[in-house]
Design a protein around this motif. Structure first.
Motif, mmCIF file in Angstrom:
data_model
loop_
_atom_site.group_PDB
_atom_site.id
_atom_site.type_symbol
_atom_site.label_atom_id
_atom_site.label_comp_id
_atom_site.label_asym_id
_atom_site.label_seq_id
_atom_site.Cartn_x
_atom_site.Cartn_y
_atom_site.Cartn_z
ATOM 1 N N GLU A 125 41.907 131.682 55.578
ATOM 2 C CA GLU A 125 41.234 131.262 56.811
ATOM 3 C C GLU A 125 42.156 130.360 57.611
ATOM 4 O OE1 GLU A 125 37.533 128.344 57.933
ATOM 5 O OE2 GLU A 125 37.173 129.863 56.387
ATOM 6 N N PRO A 148 42.816 127.422 59.851
ATOM 7 C CA PRO A 148 41.967 126.228 59.995
ATOM 8 C C PRO A 148 41.369 126.030 61.376
ATOM 9 C CG PRO A 148 43.973 125.691 58.801
ATOM 10 C CD PRO A 148 44.151 127.080 59.345
ATOM 11 N N VAL A 149 42.161 126.218 62.445
ATOM 12 C CA VAL A 149 41.674 125.910 63.787
ATOM 13 C C VAL A 149 40.903 127.070 64.400
ATOM 14 C CG1 VAL A 149 42.360 125.273 66.136
ATOM 15 C CG2 VAL A 149 43.507 124.226 64.169
ATOM 16 N N SER A 150 41.424 128.287 64.306
ATOM 17 C CA SER A 150 40.745 129.427 64.934
ATOM 18 C C SER A 150 39.572 129.929 64.102
ATOM 19 C CB SER A 150 41.740 130.567 65.159
ATOM 20 O OG SER A 150 42.144 131.133 63.914
ATOM 21 N N GLY A 151 39.614 129.710 62.778
ATOM 22 C CA GLY A 151 38.566 130.224 61.909
ATOM 23 C C GLY A 151 38.744 131.685 61.557
ATOM 24 N N THR A 168 37.788 120.024 59.164
ATOM 25 C CA THR A 168 38.471 121.071 59.927
ATOM 26 C C THR A 168 37.535 122.225 60.226
ATOM 27 O OG1 THR A 168 40.561 120.470 58.867
ATOM 28 C CG2 THR A 168 40.462 122.619 59.939
ATOM 29 N N ARG A 169 36.754 122.634 59.244
ATOM 30 C CA ARG A 169 35.808 123.735 59.465
ATOM 31 C C ARG A 169 34.735 123.346 60.477
ATOM 32 N NH1 ARG A 169 34.111 127.146 54.056
ATOM 33 N NH2 ARG A 169 35.786 128.688 54.223
ATOM 34 N N ARG A 176 37.059 122.600 63.973
ATOM 35 C CA ARG A 176 38.069 123.587 64.370
ATOM 36 C C ARG A 176 39.130 122.930 65.237
ATOM 37 N NH1 ARG A 176 37.906 127.036 60.404
ATOM 38 N NH2 ARG A 176 35.887 128.047 60.170
ATOM 39 N N GLU A 177 39.591 121.777 64.760
ATOM 40 C CA GLU A 177 40.669 121.022 65.399
ATOM 41 C C GLU A 177 41.662 120.610 64.312
ATOM 42 O OE1 GLU A 177 41.079 120.231 68.540
ATOM 43 O OE2 GLU A 177 39.108 120.234 69.536
#
Length: 265
Positions: free
Chosen positions: A101, A103-106, A181-182, A185-186
């Motif tokens: 996964e 981290p930022v875009s998911g 982070t989840r 999303r930053e």
């Protein structure tokens, strides 16, 4: 700040989930997740799922062919989940899935999936036949709390044979980072660890389950509370081992604090 919300006892079903970060030491010369690291995660999850179900000492008998479908990159989160698919008299099958996964875009990519056959060793603590497989109850993944597991090996213990406090804090801070982070999303970093309370020791061979929750959100920061539970694999006895609270801050490319992009936070 004192949080008075009651502790929730983590679930005791046989499904288990390991979530970790892909660091440079886990990658090959191409900068992607080394296959051996992925296989080690898969075997660990198969062992934990089997032992949690049968409450017996298990060994890996075999695994079916494992094909890698996509790469995992440095900085990705890797999620390894296992579930029992068949139970016999003294053996069972665990299906293990590895997903990367961003981290930022998911964005998520299934890296591989495999079936592991685990066999219970004969001994005074082994009760055969193994418990039957119970039908899984439907669950909404969106509402399922984040749970992460690990096993305590002797290399992570102190001279008393219990989990070293530094390793416990490493696990809890990693859980806080992943949860933050989840949620946001930053790109987030740890700003502070406000308090860590150790309630009971964790012996070598026990399973550790981490339950992180985002408790508060601000303009550019999150407060994450992480509970750590220990579980004796052969008896199922569980204890609340520790609680920690971390403040995580969103940062820009230069490492300076920035407001969250999503106003909904």
């Amino acid at each position: 700040m004192t949080l008075t919300a009651p502790l929730d006892r983590p679930s005791t079903d046989s499904s288990v989930q390991l979530i970790d970060m892909i660091f440079p030491g886990d990658t090959n010369h191409h900068g992607t997740l080394f296959g051996g690291v992925a296989l080690a995660h898969m075997d660990k999850i198969a062992f934990l799922a089997a032992t949690r179900h049968g409450r017996a000492p298990f060994v890996t008998a075999c695994s079916q062919r494992i094909d890698f479908e996509a790469p995992g990159y440095t900085g990705d989160m890797v999620e390894v989940s296992g579930a029992i698919t068949r139970v016999g008299t003294s053996s069972l099958d665990v299906e293990v899935t590895v997903t990367a996964e961003a981290p930022v875009s998911g964005e998520r990519r299934r890296l591989t999936r495999g079936l592991f056959t685990m066999v219970a060793r004969k001994g005074p603590e082994t009760r055969l036949p193994l418990p039957p497989l119970e039908p899984a109850s439907p669950a909404d993944d969106a509402d399922r709390p984040l749970r992460m597991v690990e096993i305590v090996f002797p290399t992570s213990t102190n001279h008393h044979g219990t989990l070293f406090g530094g390793d416990a804090m490493k696990l809890m801070s990693k859980a806080a980072f992943i949860a933050a982070t989840r949620h946001a999303r930053e790109i987030v970093v740890m700003a502070s660890s406000s308090r860590v309370d150790f309630a009971s020791p964790i012996k070598a061979g026990a399973m550790v389950e981490l339950l992180p929750r985002v408790r508060m959100t601000g303009r550019s920061s999150l407060l994450v509370e992480v509970e750590m539970w220990s579980e004796e694999l052969l008896t199922g006895a569980r204890n609340h081992a520790a609680t920690a609270r971390y403040t995580m801050v969103a940062v820009d490319a230069e490492g300076k604090p920035k407001p969250f992009a999503k106003a909904a936070l």
